[in-house]
Design a protein around this motif. Structure first.
Motif, mmCIF file in Angstrom:
data_model
loop_
_atom_site.group_PDB
_atom_site.id
_atom_site.type_symbol
_atom_site.label_atom_id
_atom_site.label_comp_id
_atom_site.label_asym_id
_atom_site.label_seq_id
_atom_site.Cartn_x
_atom_site.Cartn_y
_atom_site.Cartn_z
ATOM 1 N N TYR A 13 3.294 11.866 2.475
ATOM 2 C CA TYR A 13 4.372 10.011 1.640
ATOM 3 C C TYR A 13 4.627 9.952 3.773
ATOM 4 C CZ TYR A 13 2.633 9.009 -2.908
ATOM 5 O OH TYR A 13 1.801 8.650 -3.931
ATOM 6 N N VAL A 14 4.692 8.802 4.156
ATOM 7 C CA VAL A 14 6.159 8.364 5.041
ATOM 8 C C VAL A 14 6.845 8.537 4.744
ATOM 9 C CG1 VAL A 14 6.706 6.659 6.303
ATOM 10 C CG2 VAL A 14 4.857 7.108 6.483
ATOM 11 N N HIS A 15 8.205 8.346 4.741
ATOM 12 C CA HIS A 15 9.292 8.447 3.868
ATOM 13 C C HIS A 15 9.956 7.934 4.881
ATOM 14 C CE1 HIS A 15 10.294 12.698 2.079
ATOM 15 N NE2 HIS A 15 8.856 12.129 1.974
ATOM 16 N N THR A 16 10.401 6.792 3.930
ATOM 17 C CA THR A 16 11.055 5.078 5.223
ATOM 18 C C THR A 16 12.558 5.371 5.506
ATOM 19 O OG1 THR A 16 11.106 4.078 3.243
ATOM 20 C CG2 THR A 16 9.418 3.733 4.025
ATOM 21 N N ASN A 17 13.312 6.341 4.395
ATOM 22 C CA ASN A 17 13.945 6.723 4.911
ATOM 23 C C ASN A 17 15.354 7.758 5.591
ATOM 24 O OD1 ASN A 17 13.153 8.384 3.193
ATOM 25 N ND2 ASN A 17 15.037 9.233 1.903
ATOM 26 N N ASN B 244 8.827 7.610 12.465
ATOM 27 C CA ASN B 244 7.845 6.248 12.704
ATOM 28 C C ASN B 244 6.503 7.334 12.136
ATOM 29 O OD1 ASN B 244 7.442 8.493 14.973
ATOM 30 N ND2 ASN B 244 8.180 7.388 16.588
ATOM 31 N N GLY B 245 5.164 7.232 12.782
ATOM 32 C CA GLY B 245 4.304 8.068 11.882
ATOM 33 C C GLY B 245 4.344 9.305 13.017
ATOM 34 N N VAL C 280 -2.958 3.704 2.498
ATOM 35 C CA VAL C 280 -3.230 3.648 4.226
ATOM 36 C C VAL C 280 -2.767 5.257 4.549
ATOM 37 C CG1 VAL C 280 -1.645 3.487 6.252
ATOM 38 C CG2 VAL C 280 -2.492 1.696 4.550
ATOM 39 N N ASP D 15 12.271 8.621 8.431
ATOM 40 C CA ASP D 15 11.276 8.913 9.256
ATOM 41 C C ASP D 15 11.285 8.268 10.605
ATOM 42 O OD1 ASP D 15 10.174 11.468 8.405
ATOM 43 O OD2 ASP D 15 8.244 9.905 7.179
ATOM 44 N N ILE E 165 -2.455 7.995 8.381
ATOM 45 C CA ILE E 165 -2.153 7.163 9.195
ATOM 46 C C ILE E 165 -2.778 9.330 10.105
ATOM 47 C CG2 ILE E 165 -1.454 7.709 11.619
ATOM 48 C CD1 ILE E 165 0.527 6.117 9.596
ATOM 49 N N PRO F 133 0.785 -1.247 0.454
ATOM 50 C CA PRO F 133 -0.436 -0.144 0.312
ATOM 51 C C PRO F 133 0.847 1.027 0.109
ATOM 52 C CG PRO F 133 -0.378 -1.462 1.750
ATOM 53 C CD PRO F 133 0.686 -1.755 1.286
ATOM 54 N N ILE F 134 0.888 2.955 -0.316
ATOM 55 C CA ILE F 134 1.009 3.414 -0.155
ATOM 56 C C ILE F 134 0.449 4.059 1.365
ATOM 57 C CG2 ILE F 134 0.661 5.995 -0.467
ATOM 58 C CD1 ILE F 134 -0.697 5.141 -3.580
ATOM 59 N N VAL F 135 1.541 4.462 1.728
ATOM 60 C CA VAL F 135 1.457 5.251 2.964
ATOM 61 C C VAL F 135 1.040 7.101 3.379
ATOM 62 C CG1 VAL F 135 1.558 4.634 5.521
ATOM 63 C CG2 VAL F 135 1.495 2.835 3.771
#
Lengths: 223, 223
Positions: B45-49, B53-54, B91, B51, B93, B7-9
Protein backbone atom coordinates in the motif's frame (compact mmCIF):
# COMPACT_ATOMS: atom_id res chain seq x y z
CA UNK A 1 -6.72 -2.61 4.95
CA UNK A 2 -4.03 -0.09 5.83
CA UNK A 3 -4.32 1.96 9.00
CA UNK A 4 -3.88 5.23 7.12
CA UNK A 5 -6.26 7.22 4.99
CA UNK A 6 -6.89 6.08 1.41
CA UNK A 7 -5.58 8.45 -1.25
CA UNK A 8 -7.85 10.44 -3.57
CA UNK A 9 -7.63 8.98 -7.08
CA UNK A 10 -8.27 11.18 -10.11
CA UNK A 11 -7.63 11.06 -13.84
CA UNK A 12 -6.41 14.15 -15.73
CA UNK A 13 -6.14 14.51 -19.48
CA UNK A 14 -3.69 16.64 -21.45
CA UNK A 15 -5.47 17.12 -24.78
CA UNK A 16 -3.07 18.67 -27.28
CA UNK A 17 -3.67 20.07 -30.73
CA UNK A 18 -2.00 22.41 -33.23
CA UNK A 19 -3.70 25.72 -33.96
CA UNK A 20 -2.18 28.78 -35.62
CA UNK A 21 1.19 26.96 -35.78
CA UNK A 22 1.20 26.55 -32.00
CA UNK A 23 0.88 23.53 -29.77
CA UNK A 24 -2.18 24.16 -27.61
CA UNK A 25 -3.80 22.42 -24.65
CA UNK A 26 -7.48 22.23 -23.71
CA UNK A 27 -8.28 23.80 -20.35
CA UNK A 28 -11.50 24.31 -18.42
CA UNK A 29 -12.37 26.80 -15.72
CA UNK A 30 -12.94 25.13 -12.37
CA UNK A 31 -16.37 25.83 -10.95
CA UNK A 32 -15.69 24.38 -7.49
CA UNK A 33 -13.12 24.63 -4.75
CA UNK A 34 -10.26 23.98 -4.54
CA UNK A 35 -8.96 26.45 -7.14
CA UNK A 36 -12.47 27.67 -8.15
CA UNK A 37 -12.18 30.05 -11.11
CA UNK A 38 -8.71 28.77 -12.06
CA UNK A 39 -8.06 27.01 -15.36
CA UNK A 40 -7.33 23.28 -15.12
CA UNK A 41 -6.93 20.19 -17.24
CA UNK A 42 -10.14 18.24 -17.81
CA UNK A 43 -10.20 15.60 -15.09
CA UNK A 44 -12.14 14.01 -12.28
CA UNK A 45 -12.40 11.30 -9.69
CA UNK A 46 -12.27 7.66 -10.62
CA UNK A 47 -15.78 6.28 -10.12
CA UNK A 48 -15.31 2.91 -8.50
CA UNK A 49 -18.97 2.05 -8.98
CA UNK A 50 -18.83 2.25 -12.79
CA UNK A 51 -15.30 2.67 -14.21
CA UNK A 52 -13.66 -0.54 -15.41
CA UNK A 53 -10.13 0.93 -15.19
CA UNK A 54 -8.23 4.20 -15.59
CA UNK A 55 -8.62 4.23 -19.39
CA UNK A 56 -12.35 3.86 -18.94
CA UNK A 57 -12.43 6.71 -16.42
CA UNK A 58 -10.48 8.91 -18.86
CA UNK A 59 -12.96 8.19 -21.64
CA UNK A 60 -15.95 8.85 -19.37
CA UNK A 61 -14.48 12.14 -18.15
CA UNK A 62 -13.69 13.32 -21.67
CA UNK A 63 -17.15 12.40 -22.90
CA UNK A 64 -18.83 14.13 -19.97
CA UNK A 65 -16.70 17.25 -20.04
CA UNK A 66 -15.87 17.69 -23.73
CA UNK A 67 -18.62 15.76 -25.46
CA UNK A 68 -16.28 13.20 -27.03
CA UNK A 69 -13.38 10.87 -26.19
CA UNK A 70 -10.28 11.09 -28.42
CA UNK A 71 -9.47 7.83 -30.16
CA UNK A 72 -5.82 8.06 -29.14
CA UNK A 73 -4.88 8.45 -25.51
CA UNK A 74 -1.74 7.31 -23.75
CA UNK A 75 -0.92 7.11 -20.07
CA UNK A 76 1.75 9.68 -19.47
CA UNK A 77 2.54 8.82 -15.87
CA UNK A 78 0.97 8.82 -12.46
CA UNK A 79 1.66 11.83 -10.28
CA UNK A 80 1.09 11.59 -6.55
CA UNK A 81 1.82 13.13 -3.19
CA UNK A 82 0.47 14.75 -0.05
CA UNK A 83 0.54 18.41 -1.13
CA UNK A 84 -0.65 18.53 -4.75
CA UNK A 85 -4.33 18.58 -3.80
CA UNK A 86 -5.52 20.42 -0.66
CA UNK A 87 -8.15 17.69 -0.14
CA UNK A 88 -5.57 15.08 0.78
CA UNK A 89 -2.89 12.65 -0.44
CA UNK A 90 -3.77 12.36 -4.07
CA UNK A 91 -2.98 10.26 -7.10
CA UNK A 92 -3.55 11.51 -10.63
CA UNK A 93 -3.33 9.04 -13.50
CA UNK A 94 -2.37 11.39 -16.32
CA UNK A 95 -3.29 10.72 -19.95
CA UNK A 96 -2.12 12.48 -23.08
CA UNK A 97 -4.37 12.76 -26.12
CA UNK A 98 -3.32 14.21 -29.46
CA UNK A 99 -5.81 15.28 -32.08
CA UNK A 100 -5.86 17.43 -35.22
CA UNK A 101 -7.60 20.81 -34.92
CA UNK A 102 -9.94 19.64 -37.69
CA UNK A 103 -11.02 16.49 -35.84
CA UNK A 104 -11.36 18.46 -32.62
CA UNK A 105 -13.74 20.92 -34.30
CA UNK A 106 -15.85 18.15 -35.79
CA UNK A 107 -16.09 16.05 -32.61
CA UNK A 108 -16.44 18.42 -29.76
CA UNK A 109 -20.00 19.18 -28.79
CA UNK A 110 -19.07 22.13 -26.58
CA UNK A 111 -16.87 25.20 -27.14
CA UNK A 112 -13.27 24.30 -26.33
CA UNK A 113 -10.78 26.63 -24.76
CA UNK A 114 -7.32 26.15 -26.20
CA UNK A 115 -4.22 27.76 -24.72
CA UNK A 116 -0.68 27.79 -26.17
CA UNK A 117 1.50 25.50 -24.04
CA UNK A 118 4.34 28.00 -24.38
CA UNK A 119 2.44 30.73 -22.50
CA UNK A 120 0.12 29.27 -19.89
CA UNK A 121 -1.34 31.21 -16.99
CA UNK A 122 -1.05 29.73 -13.49
CA UNK A 123 -3.23 26.62 -13.52
CA UNK A 124 -4.97 24.74 -10.70
CA UNK A 125 -3.08 22.06 -8.74
CA UNK A 126 0.27 21.08 -10.39
CA UNK A 127 -1.26 21.20 -13.86
CA UNK A 128 1.42 23.54 -15.27
CA UNK A 129 3.98 20.86 -14.43
CA UNK A 130 1.83 18.13 -15.90
CA UNK A 131 1.48 20.01 -19.21
CA UNK A 132 5.26 20.54 -19.31
CA UNK A 133 5.83 16.84 -18.73
CA UNK A 134 3.42 15.94 -21.53
CA UNK A 135 5.15 18.31 -23.96
CA UNK A 136 8.55 16.96 -22.91
CA UNK A 137 7.35 13.44 -23.60
CA UNK A 138 5.96 14.42 -26.98
CA UNK A 139 9.27 16.06 -27.87
CA UNK A 140 11.52 13.32 -26.56
CA UNK A 141 9.56 10.64 -28.32
CA UNK A 142 8.97 12.78 -31.39
CA UNK A 143 12.01 12.00 -33.46
CA UNK A 144 11.56 8.27 -33.19
CA UNK A 145 7.85 7.94 -32.76
CA UNK A 146 4.62 8.47 -34.54
CA UNK A 147 3.17 10.60 -31.74
CA UNK A 148 3.12 13.93 -33.58
CA UNK A 149 1.34 12.27 -36.53
CA UNK A 150 -1.82 12.28 -34.47
CA UNK A 151 -1.87 16.08 -34.65
CA UNK A 152 -2.25 15.91 -38.44
CA UNK A 153 -5.55 15.80 -40.29
CA UNK A 154 -6.67 12.39 -41.57
CA UNK A 155 -4.97 12.99 -44.95
CA UNK A 156 -1.77 14.93 -45.27
CA UNK A 157 1.25 15.46 -47.48
CA UNK A 158 4.86 14.79 -46.48
CA UNK A 159 5.63 18.56 -46.40
CA UNK A 160 2.69 19.03 -43.98
CA UNK A 161 3.99 16.19 -41.82
CA UNK A 162 7.47 17.68 -41.87
CA UNK A 163 6.04 21.02 -40.79
CA UNK A 164 4.13 19.49 -37.86
CA UNK A 165 7.22 17.65 -36.63
CA UNK A 166 9.20 20.88 -36.80
CA UNK A 167 6.52 22.72 -34.83
CA UNK A 168 6.30 20.02 -32.17
CA UNK A 169 10.03 19.52 -31.78
CA UNK A 170 10.75 23.25 -32.05
CA UNK A 171 13.78 22.69 -34.29
CA UNK A 172 14.36 22.69 -38.06
CA UNK A 173 14.50 19.17 -39.51
CA UNK A 174 16.37 18.39 -42.70
CA UNK A 175 13.67 17.69 -45.28
CA UNK A 176 15.57 14.94 -47.10
CA UNK A 177 16.51 12.96 -43.97
CA UNK A 178 13.02 13.42 -42.58
CA UNK A 179 11.45 12.03 -45.75
CA UNK A 180 13.84 9.06 -45.74
CA UNK A 181 13.19 8.34 -42.06
CA UNK A 182 9.41 8.45 -42.54
CA UNK A 183 9.70 6.08 -45.44
CA UNK A 184 11.84 3.69 -43.34
CA UNK A 185 9.26 3.76 -40.53
CA UNK A 186 6.66 2.25 -42.88
CA UNK A 187 3.76 3.92 -41.08
CA UNK A 188 2.07 5.67 -44.01
CA UNK A 189 -0.08 4.55 -46.88
CA UNK A 190 -1.04 6.50 -49.97
CA UNK A 191 -4.47 8.12 -49.66
CA UNK A 192 -4.65 9.83 -53.06
CA UNK A 193 -3.42 12.96 -54.78
CA UNK A 194 -4.45 16.57 -54.35
CA UNK A 195 -3.89 19.50 -56.68
CA UNK A 196 -0.74 21.36 -55.65
CA UNK A 197 0.82 24.72 -56.44
CA UNK A 198 1.92 24.89 -60.10
CA UNK A 199 -0.05 24.14 -63.23
CA UNK A 200 -1.18 20.54 -63.42
CA UNK A 201 0.88 19.49 -60.40
CA UNK A 202 -0.33 17.15 -57.71
CA UNK A 203 0.92 16.30 -54.23
CA UNK A 204 0.68 12.81 -52.82
CA UNK A 205 -1.60 12.58 -49.79
CA UNK A 206 -0.98 10.01 -47.09
CA UNK A 207 -2.73 8.63 -44.06
CA UNK A 208 -1.47 6.67 -41.05
CA UNK A 209 -1.80 2.93 -41.43
CA UNK A 210 -4.67 1.52 -39.39
CA UNK A 211 -2.41 -0.24 -36.90
CA UNK A 212 -0.35 2.85 -36.03
CA UNK A 213 -1.48 3.84 -32.59
CA UNK A 214 0.31 5.04 -29.52
CA UNK A 215 -2.34 3.90 -27.14
CA UNK A 216 -1.10 1.46 -24.51
CA UNK A 217 -3.02 -1.70 -25.05
CA UNK A 218 -5.11 -2.35 -21.96
CA UNK A 219 -4.15 -5.38 -19.92
CA UNK A 220 -7.18 -7.34 -21.05
CA UNK A 221 -6.22 -6.96 -24.68
CA UNK A 222 -5.16 -10.44 -25.65
CA UNK A 223 -2.32 -10.81 -23.18
CA UNK B 1 -15.51 14.09 -2.00
CA UNK B 2 -17.06 11.52 -4.32
CA UNK B 3 -20.06 9.51 -3.19
CA UNK B 4 -18.38 6.22 -4.06
CA UNK B 5 -15.73 4.23 -2.27
CA UNK B 6 -12.08 5.32 -2.58
CA UNK B 7 -9.86 2.91 -4.49
CA UNK B 8 -7.08 0.92 -2.86
CA UNK B 9 -3.71 2.32 -3.97
CA UNK B 10 -0.64 0.09 -4.09
CA UNK B 11 2.82 0.14 -5.66
CA UNK B 12 4.28 -2.99 -7.27
CA UNK B 13 7.84 -3.41 -8.48
CA UNK B 14 9.09 -5.60 -11.33
CA UNK B 15 12.77 -6.11 -10.44
CA UNK B 16 14.57 -7.73 -13.38
CA UNK B 17 18.04 -9.16 -13.65
CA UNK B 18 19.98 -11.57 -15.85
CA UNK B 19 21.10 -14.88 -14.35
CA UNK B 20 22.29 -17.97 -16.21
CA UNK B 21 21.60 -16.21 -19.52
CA UNK B 22 17.95 -15.72 -18.58
CA UNK B 23 15.90 -12.66 -17.75
CA UNK B 24 14.59 -13.22 -14.23
CA UNK B 25 12.15 -11.42 -11.94
CA UNK B 26 12.17 -11.17 -8.15
CA UNK B 27 9.13 -12.69 -6.50
CA UNK B 28 8.06 -13.13 -2.89
CA UNK B 29 5.67 -15.57 -1.33
CA UNK B 30 2.58 -13.85 0.06
CA UNK B 31 2.06 -14.50 3.74
CA UNK B 32 -1.42 -13.01 3.96
CA UNK B 33 -4.74 -13.23 2.15
CA UNK B 34 -5.65 -12.62 -0.58
CA UNK B 35 -3.49 -15.14 -2.43
CA UNK B 36 -1.65 -16.35 0.71
CA UNK B 37 1.13 -18.76 -0.30
CA UNK B 38 1.16 -17.53 -3.91
CA UNK B 39 4.20 -15.82 -5.41
CA UNK B 40 3.82 -12.10 -6.09
CA UNK B 41 5.81 -9.04 -7.06
CA UNK B 42 7.21 -7.07 -4.14
CA UNK B 43 4.62 -4.39 -3.44
CA UNK B 44 2.42 -2.74 -0.86
CA UNK B 45 0.00 0.00 0.00
CA UNK B 46 0.91 3.63 -0.41
CA UNK B 47 1.35 5.05 3.10
CA UNK B 48 -0.32 8.44 3.00
CA UNK B 49 1.07 9.35 6.40
CA UNK B 50 4.71 9.08 5.31
CA UNK B 51 5.20 8.60 1.54
CA UNK B 52 5.98 11.77 -0.40
CA UNK B 53 4.85 10.27 -3.73
CA UNK B 54 4.73 6.98 -5.63
CA UNK B 55 8.51 6.89 -6.22
CA UNK B 56 9.02 7.30 -2.50
CA UNK B 57 6.57 4.50 -1.75
CA UNK B 58 8.42 2.24 -4.23
CA UNK B 59 11.74 2.95 -2.52
CA UNK B 60 10.28 2.35 0.96
CA UNK B 61 8.69 -0.94 -0.11
CA UNK B 62 11.89 -2.17 -1.77
CA UNK B 63 13.97 -1.22 1.26
CA UNK B 64 11.54 -2.91 3.65
CA UNK B 65 11.04 -6.06 1.62
CA UNK B 66 14.39 -6.55 -0.12
CA UNK B 67 16.79 -4.61 2.08
CA UNK B 68 17.73 -2.07 -0.61
CA UNK B 69 16.21 0.21 -3.24
CA UNK B 70 17.58 -0.07 -6.80
CA UNK B 71 19.08 3.15 -8.10
CA UNK B 72 17.17 2.87 -11.36
CA UNK B 73 13.43 2.53 -11.34
CA UNK B 74 10.93 3.66 -13.94
CA UNK B 75 7.18 3.93 -13.78
CA UNK B 76 5.88 1.33 -16.17
CA UNK B 77 2.21 2.23 -16.04
CA UNK B 78 -0.69 2.29 -13.66
CA UNK B 79 -3.02 -0.68 -13.72
CA UNK B 80 -6.47 -0.38 -12.21
CA UNK B 81 -9.90 -1.90 -12.07
CA UNK B 82 -12.65 -3.45 -9.95
CA UNK B 83 -11.65 -7.12 -10.24
CA UNK B 84 -7.85 -7.28 -10.01
CA UNK B 85 -7.83 -7.27 -6.19
CA UNK B 86 -10.58 -9.04 -4.24
CA UNK B 87 -10.39 -6.31 -1.59
CA UNK B 88 -11.91 -3.71 -3.91
CA UNK B 89 -11.38 -1.32 -6.83
CA UNK B 90 -7.63 -1.06 -6.89
CA UNK B 91 -4.89 0.98 -8.45
CA UNK B 92 -1.33 -0.31 -8.78
CA UNK B 93 1.40 2.11 -9.76
CA UNK B 94 3.86 -0.30 -11.36
CA UNK B 95 7.61 0.33 -11.42
CA UNK B 96 10.32 -1.48 -13.32
CA UNK B 97 13.83 -1.78 -11.91
CA UNK B 98 16.79 -3.29 -13.75
CA UNK B 99 19.95 -4.37 -12.00
CA UNK B 100 22.95 -6.55 -12.72
CA UNK B 101 23.08 -9.90 -10.92
CA UNK B 102 26.37 -8.76 -9.39
CA UNK B 103 24.88 -5.57 -7.91
CA UNK B 104 21.84 -7.50 -6.72
CA UNK B 105 24.04 -9.95 -4.83
CA UNK B 106 26.05 -7.19 -3.21
CA UNK B 107 23.08 -5.02 -2.18
CA UNK B 108 20.39 -7.36 -1.08
CA UNK B 109 20.32 -8.07 2.62
CA UNK B 110 17.92 -10.97 2.33
CA UNK B 111 17.85 -14.07 0.11
CA UNK B 112 16.17 -13.22 -3.17
CA UNK B 113 14.00 -15.56 -5.16
CA UNK B 114 14.51 -15.13 -8.87
CA UNK B 115 12.27 -16.75 -11.47
CA UNK B 116 12.75 -16.85 -15.26
CA UNK B 117 10.18 -14.55 -16.86
CA UNK B 118 9.76 -17.09 -19.65
CA UNK B 119 8.41 -19.77 -17.29
CA UNK B 120 6.49 -18.25 -14.40
CA UNK B 121 4.03 -20.13 -12.24
CA UNK B 122 0.58 -18.60 -11.66
CA UNK B 123 1.20 -15.48 -9.60
CA UNK B 124 -1.07 -13.52 -7.24
CA UNK B 125 -3.40 -10.84 -8.62
CA UNK B 126 -2.66 -9.92 -12.27
CA UNK B 127 1.09 -10.08 -11.68
CA UNK B 128 1.74 -12.46 -14.60
CA UNK B 129 0.32 -9.82 -16.92
CA UNK B 130 2.31 -7.08 -15.24
CA UNK B 131 5.57 -8.99 -15.71
CA UNK B 132 4.69 -9.58 -19.38
CA UNK B 133 4.03 -5.87 -19.85
CA UNK B 134 7.37 -4.99 -18.24
CA UNK B 135 9.25 -7.41 -20.48
CA UNK B 136 7.39 -6.11 -23.54
CA UNK B 137 8.41 -2.58 -22.61
CA UNK B 138 12.01 -3.59 -22.11
CA UNK B 139 12.02 -5.30 -25.51
CA UNK B 140 10.20 -2.60 -27.41
CA UNK B 141 12.44 0.08 -26.01
CA UNK B 142 15.52 -2.10 -26.21
CA UNK B 143 16.77 -1.41 -29.68
CA UNK B 144 16.68 2.33 -29.24
CA UNK B 145 17.21 2.75 -25.54
CA UNK B 146 19.74 2.25 -22.85
CA UNK B 147 17.40 0.19 -20.69
CA UNK B 148 19.14 -3.19 -21.05
CA UNK B 149 22.46 -1.53 -20.10
CA UNK B 150 21.29 -1.47 -16.52
CA UNK B 151 21.42 -5.26 -16.46
CA UNK B 152 25.18 -5.15 -17.06
CA UNK B 153 27.82 -5.03 -14.35
CA UNK B 154 29.38 -1.63 -13.64
CA UNK B 155 32.21 -2.32 -16.12
CA UNK B 156 31.67 -4.29 -19.29
CA UNK B 157 33.05 -4.92 -22.76
CA UNK B 158 31.16 -4.29 -26.02
CA UNK B 159 30.83 -8.05 -26.66
CA UNK B 160 29.25 -8.44 -23.19
CA UNK B 161 26.85 -5.59 -23.93
CA UNK B 162 26.00 -7.12 -27.30
CA UNK B 163 25.28 -10.44 -25.57
CA UNK B 164 22.96 -8.82 -23.00
CA UNK B 165 21.00 -7.01 -25.72
CA UNK B 166 20.64 -10.27 -27.63
CA UNK B 167 19.38 -12.04 -24.48
CA UNK B 168 16.89 -9.29 -23.65
CA UNK B 169 15.57 -8.84 -27.17
CA UNK B 170 15.61 -12.57 -27.86
CA UNK B 171 16.99 -12.10 -31.37
CA UNK B 172 20.49 -12.19 -32.89
CA UNK B 173 21.90 -8.69 -33.46
CA UNK B 174 24.50 -7.99 -36.11
CA UNK B 175 27.72 -7.29 -34.17
CA UNK B 176 29.03 -4.60 -36.51
CA UNK B 177 25.79 -2.59 -36.67
CA UNK B 178 25.33 -2.96 -32.93
CA UNK B 179 28.81 -1.61 -32.23
CA UNK B 180 28.23 1.33 -34.59
CA UNK B 181 24.84 2.11 -33.04
CA UNK B 182 26.25 2.06 -29.52
CA UNK B 183 29.02 4.38 -30.58
CA UNK B 184 26.48 6.77 -32.14
CA UNK B 185 24.42 6.78 -28.96
CA UNK B 186 27.36 8.28 -27.06
CA UNK B 187 26.36 6.71 -23.77
CA UNK B 188 29.59 4.92 -22.85
CA UNK B 189 32.93 6.03 -21.50
CA UNK B 190 36.15 4.05 -21.35
CA UNK B 191 36.71 2.48 -17.92
CA UNK B 192 40.02 0.69 -18.58
CA UNK B 193 41.33 -2.48 -20.14
CA UNK B 194 41.15 -6.07 -18.98
CA UNK B 195 43.21 -9.06 -20.06
CA UNK B 196 41.39 -10.96 -22.80
CA UNK B 197 41.71 -14.36 -24.46
CA UNK B 198 44.97 -14.63 -26.42
CA UNK B 199 48.54 -13.91 -25.34
CA UNK B 200 49.04 -10.28 -24.34
CA UNK B 201 45.60 -9.22 -25.62
CA UNK B 202 43.33 -6.79 -23.80
CA UNK B 203 39.64 -5.89 -24.16
CA UNK B 204 38.39 -2.36 -23.61
CA UNK B 205 36.05 -2.04 -20.65
CA UNK B 206 33.30 0.57 -20.60
CA UNK B 207 30.85 2.04 -18.17
CA UNK B 208 27.63 4.02 -18.65
CA UNK B 209 28.11 7.76 -18.49
CA UNK B 210 26.90 9.24 -15.22
CA UNK B 211 23.92 11.02 -16.81
CA UNK B 212 22.54 7.91 -18.50
CA UNK B 213 19.49 7.00 -16.51
CA UNK B 214 16.04 5.83 -17.43
CA UNK B 215 14.43 7.03 -14.26
CA UNK B 216 11.58 9.46 -14.79
CA UNK B 217 12.62 12.66 -13.12
CA UNK B 218 10.16 13.38 -10.32
CA UNK B 219 7.98 16.44 -10.78
CA UNK B 220 9.89 18.43 -8.18
CA UNK B 221 13.14 18.00 -10.07
CA UNK B 222 13.83 21.47 -11.38
CA UNK B 223 10.69 21.86 -13.46
Amino acid sequence: MPEHESPIVTVDIVLLTLEDEQLKVTLMERTKEPFAGRLALPGGYVHTNTDQNGDDAARRIMTTKLGFAPSHMEQLETISGPTRDPRGWSVSIVYVALISREALASHSAIPLHLYPVAALPELAFDHNKIVRRAVERLRSKGTYSTLPCHLLPARFSIPQMHHVFELVLGVPLNRTSFTRKVSEMGILELAGKEPAAGRGRTAAQYRLKEEVSFFHRPLGDGM
